[in-house]
Design a protein around this motif. Structure first.
Motif, short mmCIF file in Angstrom:
data_model
loop_
_atom_site.label_atom_id
_atom_site.label_comp_id
_atom_site.label_asym_id
_atom_site.label_seq_id
_atom_site.Cartn_x
_atom_site.Cartn_y
_atom_site.Cartn_z
N UNK B 589 -6.02 5.42 6.74
CA UNK B 589 -6.14 6.88 6.71
C UNK B 589 -7.30 7.32 5.83
N UNK B 590 -8.44 6.76 6.12
CA UNK B 590 -9.63 7.18 5.41
C UNK B 590 -9.70 6.69 3.98
N UNK B 591 -8.97 5.65 3.66
CA UNK B 591 -9.07 5.11 2.30
C UNK B 591 -9.21 3.59 2.36
N UNK B 592 -10.15 3.12 1.55
CA UNK B 592 -10.34 1.67 1.41
C UNK B 592 -9.85 1.28 0.02
N UNK B 593 -9.29 0.13 -0.07
CA UNK B 593 -8.86 -0.36 -1.38
C UNK B 593 -9.48 -1.73 -1.61
N UNK B 594 -10.08 -1.87 -2.75
CA UNK B 594 -10.65 -3.18 -3.07
C UNK B 594 -10.75 -3.32 -4.59
N UNK B 595 -11.16 -4.47 -5.00
CA UNK B 595 -11.30 -4.72 -6.43
C UNK B 595 -12.76 -4.81 -6.80
N UNK B 596 -13.10 -4.22 -7.96
CA UNK B 596 -14.44 -4.36 -8.49
C UNK B 596 -14.29 -4.65 -9.97
N UNK B 597 -14.93 -5.73 -10.38
CA UNK B 597 -14.89 -6.09 -11.81
C UNK B 597 -13.47 -6.04 -12.37
N UNK B 598 -12.54 -6.61 -11.66
CA UNK B 598 -11.13 -6.70 -12.04
C UNK B 598 -10.43 -5.35 -12.10
N UNK B 599 -11.04 -4.33 -11.55
CA UNK B 599 -10.36 -3.03 -11.47
C UNK B 599 -10.12 -2.71 -10.00
N UNK B 600 -9.02 -2.01 -9.76
CA UNK B 600 -8.71 -1.60 -8.40
C UNK B 600 -9.47 -0.33 -8.09
N UNK B 601 -10.19 -0.30 -7.00
CA UNK B 601 -10.97 0.87 -6.66
C UNK B 601 -10.48 1.43 -5.33
N UNK B 602 -10.20 2.71 -5.34
CA UNK B 602 -9.81 3.38 -4.09
C UNK B 602 -11.01 4.19 -3.63
N UNK B 603 -11.44 3.96 -2.41
CA UNK B 603 -12.54 4.74 -1.87
C UNK B 603 -11.94 5.69 -0.84
#
Lengths: 456, 620
Positions: B589-603
């Motif tokens: 639903x228009x959101x990506x979830x991934x990890x960056x530098x050990x942090x969870x990032x929601x786009x």
């Protein structure tokens, strides 16, 4: 006296020739009787216990390798079903050979193949125990519907021989119509035809289809064996188990010439037919009424292993002797509505039900001398028609993931109904004139129309 | 003639009482002509009867035999196996030229390649030294980099004593490094060190043994090729005992022996002293919900891939080898040999159609067959031959498979996270819902296949990708897939229909792959809202400093997306995040979830994502 000598020589010749002839006759008779029926009388008390030992040895082996076996021997099970009724106490008496020793040199077991991992070491162990083995394999029918696939051959029958006794293990495979399938026993050209009295085997003459039997563990003649819980049901099933594989190769050729309709409408129709057939099968099974695929539905199975997408209805046949007045209410309870009812139990009965927008036609078949027929009625004119078929028996088949019956002599049945050109699709079909076996059968007396022609 | 008396030995069948008859007979017999004729007629009669009875005997015994076999008419006649070739010497011909190469063994062409723009490099064939059978056939495009390393690897895996045949097509030396040349020299080549640009070369040699022949023609100038060379030689076959190892006689080793006598290039599996295992016995899973779920391995003609894949699959915890079926597209022998080596079931499929449609038809046949073979199954696990399977693959599926039943909005459970790269995936216990169908190791529900997909599967003339077709809205109908953050499969295939080395390097090589066993997934049945911190959007998201150097926090960033077709912002971002950017994947639903530098990032895509509202509110 050369002449006398010559005569003497001649008569000597005649004598030896007739002796030779006698020997041949003797040998011939002996050979025929040996091939024909293996000695049934020669089972004394001694050999009974040998049989018991053989079975015991085999069962111990089967247990060690975890074979999911159950006793499927018709003779033994028949004894069991009778005895269970007559004198239950025999079961608890001292172990002696009262069930397994059936007077036949064979004991049959069925093996649930899906529950067993094929292990060559089992066969090795059996050989070490002294069993001679005949392993019969065949094509995997579960891949046959896609004739572009070829898998390894699967084991269909094992025959173990020890001291002249045969243990027959028939493999039952789970098929997608929710039934168990056993293959026909076919010897290869190079196989030993004298290995067993193949004619006496309970399984293997034809492929068979069975419901999954519920099993119980019991003690027979001192041996732990699993047997079907409902023995008599299993036996009656066994008698009518013959299974016909659809002719997938021909169907494929047919579909290459006349490709299947894949439009959403056709796909939806097939889905509806599938659910209607499943519902019909469940409903009639509950009433214990056997039915078979008839007319267009049968043609669809026979010709293309599927449903003719433009046929618009499902046709089934039921012998009038199996008619029960509960049929209508049972279908109603299952959510179908009665569309029309033509004729009466004595003559030309025909029922039509509606589910969604697919019609289920139930034709009742009457046996008349050496033909079988069903009737048709034109509602507006009261004209009667008769569709005549050669007599047939019923076999199992699979259609749309359902185990259903079809006439065993399907080709005769379909040819009777659709003529020799059944292999050519005909889209405009008139049920009153198109069938090649239709006969005019008079008119219902107008006074009885209200009773005999009911349209809802 | 009165003196004639019948021979007493002929008498027994003439009863004494019938003397009068005998007398009349005797009287008759006194007439010598009658006697002679009578005897002659009698003899002829007896002979005739004998013949007739004999014929009847033969006919009847045959009929009886046939009757016994009445049910056996269909027994097929097997053609007798051809007797093994008694010849002890093989004639070998090898040809090397710019546009064509071929190899012939005893007059049979075992390799022929004269296609344009194809088959450049060094062709190698391995022959069994006892039978002369081709055991392996490889091309190493040593014009391109790294292929010589693959060749060294391969040549080292070949068992000592095998016959190796080499030939060059077009160009095979540009990236043939010294290590490879030295290896060829150690095999017995005289010229390998001097091989250079556009030389033609052939070599027939026994590994660790004699050289049967070598021919070489130098390229006279940079722009031209060396003259074609044709090498004809003879190879002495050895006794079969010398070509085999003496493993203990077990069921497993029987399979191994068969395999090793047929194919080459599988390394220590055929080592005489210390062969690699072919049975793995991984730990079973407690409460395995997928133990009886059939596994379909979709394969083509990449036997080495299949070998690697099956090894990892059979090593995964909770695997049930009995339900695995390998579906091979085409009647290739070597993949089937691999399948049989591991004692699995293999099914071969006659190829239908071409390219993508061929793959798609193979998928359809395989899936239909899988559900046919396992009518009681409600799901099937679908794998491909170029996947490594994570050790907790089945554990992952066992913990999630029930969701397919409970949640109608689910399309599949997949082991693959399209955006799960080494730098963007972190938490093996974390699950996502995504709106795309990742494939690459996934669970298919039977009802979905039987009721929806199978009836309208693309027909052979449609050159569609089956997976693209499955992702189309008409099929997916808004349903979603469950995926893990850290993939449970790894795509290692470099050669394939839609695959090449570069593509693999960029999009697949750096994919994260779980190696932790028995990961307990968290929050399988729900989606918990988390506190998220909004990132500083004034910074360039491509720069490393866009994310603070924190750990274990959840951040949210917003990107512009006015409509579903408006994907340019995401694609830009995906490019600089080095994740999948060829189309839009792995979102919910228009959101990506991934990890960056050990942090969870929601786009979150604004404004089309329903998540944008929730996160906007936390911002304001």
């Amino acid at each position: 006296m050369p002449r006398v000598n010559r005569t003497a020589v001649l008569s000597l010749l005649i004598a030896s020739s007739s002796a030779f002839l006698l020997f041949q006759l003797y040998y011939y008779r002996k050979y025929v009787s040996k091939k024909g029926s293996t000695d049934r009388k020669g089972q004394g008390l001694f050999s009974l216990s040998v049989l018991q030992q053989t079975v015991k040895k085999f069962l111990a082996l089967a247990q060690r390798f975890g074979l999911p076996l159950f006793l499927a021997d018709t003779a033994a099970l028949t004894l069991l079903s009778h005895d269970a009724l007559r004198q239950r106490d025999r079961l608890v008496r001292e172990p002696h050979c009262s069930f397994l020793c059936t007077g036949r040199p064979i004991t049959s077991f069925a093996l649930h193949a899906n529950l067993w991992k094929y292990e060559p070491s089992f066969l090795l162990a059996a050989e070490q125990k002294g069993f001679e083995l005949l392993e019969l394999r065949g094509e995997d029918p579960r891949l046959a519907s896609l004739d572009t696939l070829s898998g390894q051959e699967i084991p269909l029958h094992f025959l173990f021989r020890l001291h002249g006794y045969i243990i027959h293990v028939v493999f039952l495979y789970e098929r997608s119509g929710n039934y168990l399938w056993s293959g026909a026993l076919r010897l290869r050209a190079d196989a030993d035809r004298g290995f067993a009295p193949f004619k006496l085997l309970d399984y293997g003459r034809h492929a068979g289809a069975y419901d999954r039997p519920e099993l119980v563990l019991t003690v027979l003649d001192g041996l732990d064996v699993r047997i079907p819980r409902n023995v008599s049901h299993f036996l009656s099933e066994q008698r009518h188990a013959r299974f016909l594989e659809c002719r997938y190769r021909d169907a494929r050729n047919f579909l290459q010439m006349y490709p299947d309709d894949v439009s959403p409408v056709a796909v939806e129709f097939r889905r509806k037919v599938k659910s209607l057939l499943h519902l019909t099968s469940r409903t009639l099974a509950a009433l214990n009424i056997p039915f078979w695929l008839s007319s267009g539905t049968c043609l669809g199975w026979f010709r293309q292993c599927s449903v003719i997408s433009y046929s618009r209805d499902v046709d089934i046949g039921i012998f009038i002797s199996d008619f029960s007045s509960d049929i209508i209410s049972a279908f109603r309870d299952a959510g179908l509505s009665l569309k029309h009812k033509f004729g009466k139990v004595e003559d030309s009965l025909e029922l039509s039900f509606l589910s969604d927008d697919v019609k289920l036609d139930v034709f009742f078949f009457y046996e008349d001398g050496d033909v079988v027929w069903n009737g048709g009625t034109q509602a507006k004119s009261g004209r009667k028609f008769k569709y005549v078929f050669p007599p047939f028996s019923l076999c199992w088949a699979e259609l749309l993931e359902l185990k259903v019956r079809v006439p065993c002599e399907t080709l005769d049945y379909v040819t009777a109904n659709y003529g020799a050109t059944w292999n050519v699709p005909v889209r405009s079909w008139d049920w009153k004139t198109s069938p090649s076996n239709v006969q005019e059968n008079g008119v219902w007396p107008p006074a009885e129309w209200a009773e005999l022609i009911q349209v809802y | 003639m009165e003196t004639w008396t019948p021979n007493p030995r002929a008498k027994p069948f003439i009863p004494r009482q019938q003397r009068s008859l005998y007398l009349t007979w005797k009287y008759k017999l006194t007439n010598k002509r009658t006697l002679r004729r009578f005897c002659q007629a009698g003899a002829v009669l007896f002979l005739l009867i004998t013949v007739i009875v004999n014929i009847k005997l033969i006919l009847d015994t045959r009929r009886v035999a046939n009757e016994d076999a009445a049910a056996q008419d269909y027994g097929e006649k097997r053609t007798p196996r051809r007797p093994a070739n008694g010849r002890k010497v093989l004639d070998i011909e090898v040809y090397s030229s710019r546009s064509k190469v071929y190899m012939a063994v005893d007059g049979t062409t075992v390799l022929e390649d004269d296609m344009r723009e194809q088959g450049r490099g060094i062709h190698v064939i391995v022959l069994n030294q006892a039978t002369g059978h081709v055991m392996a056939k490889r091309i190493f495009d040593t014009y391109s980099p790294h292929e010589d390393e693959a060749m060294i690897l391969f040549l080292n895996m070949v068992t000592r004593g095998r016959v190796l045949i080499f030939t060059i097509k077009d160009e095979g030396t540009f990236h043939l490094k010294d290590a490879a040349k030295n290896l060829l020299k150690s095999l017995g080549s005289q010229v390998s060190l001097t091989l250079s640009w556009r030389d033609m070369w052939t070599l027939v040699v026994k590994k660790g043994g004699q050289v049967y022949g070598e021919k070489h023609s130098k390229s006279p100038a940079l722009s031209t090729w060396g003259d074609p060379v044709l090498l004809k030689t003879e190879v002495q076959l050895t006794a079969s005992e010398e070509a085999e190892c003496h493993w203990t006689d077990t069921e497993l080793n029987k399979r191994r022996k068969l395999f090793c006598s047929k194919v080459e290039g599988y390394g220590s599996i055929c080592s005489c002293k210390d062969p690699a295992p072919i049975e793995f016995n991984p730990d079973p899973l407690p409460n395995n919900n997928v133990f009886n779920v059939p596994v379909a391995v979709i394969a083509g003609n990449r036997p080495n891939y299949l070998y690697r894949m099956l090894r990892s699959l059979l090593s995964a915890h909770g695997v049930n080898p009995q339900v695995i079926t390998v579906f091979i597209d085409g009647y290739y022998e070597e993949p089937m040999d691999v399948v049989e080596l591991f004692g699995l079931k293999g099914v071969q499929h006659t190829p239908i159609s071409i390219k993508n449609a061929r793959v798609s038809q193979h998928y359809k046949a395989s899936l239909t067959a899988t559900f046919n073979l396992h009518p009681e199954a409600d799901y099937a696990i679908v794998l491909e031959e170029d996947l490594d399977i994570s050790i907790d693959f089945f554990s992952f599926l066992s913990q999630t498979v029930h969701l397919l039943d409970e949640d109608d909005s689910l399309y599949c459970i997949s082991a693959w996270n399209d955006q799960g790269y080494e730098h963007t995936a972190e938490d093996p216990a974390l699950l996502y819902r995504v709106e795309s169908m990742p494939g690459l190791g996934w669970v298919l529900k039977k009802s979905l296949y039987k009721d929806e997909l199978e009836p309208k599967w693309p027909t052979p003339e449609k050159l569609w990708d089956w997976d693209m077709w499955m992702r189309m809205p008409e099929q997916r109908k808004g349903r979603e897939c469950i995926i893990p953050d850290v993939s449970r499969s790894y795509h290692f295939g470099i050669i394939g229909l839609n695959m090449n080395g570069y593509f693999h390097e960029v999009y697949f090589k750096k994919h994260k792959f779980n190696t932790v066993p028995n990961v307990q997934l968290k929050n399988v049945d729900g989606c918990v809202h988390r506190e998220a911190e909004v990132l500083d959007h004034t910074k360039n998201p491509c720069e490393d400093s866009f994310l603070p150097d924190s750990e274990g926090k959840t951040y949210v960033m917003f990107i512009k997306m006015e409509t579903e077709m408006d994907t340019s912002t995401w694609t830009e971002l995906a490019k600089c995040l080095h994740v999948w950017d060829l189309d839009v994947r792995g979102y919910h639903r228009g959101m990506w979830r991934l990890f960056r530098k050990r942090n969870h990032v929601l786009v979150v895509a604004v404004p089309i994502s329903p998540y944008s509202l929730a996160y906007k509110m936390t911002v304001e």
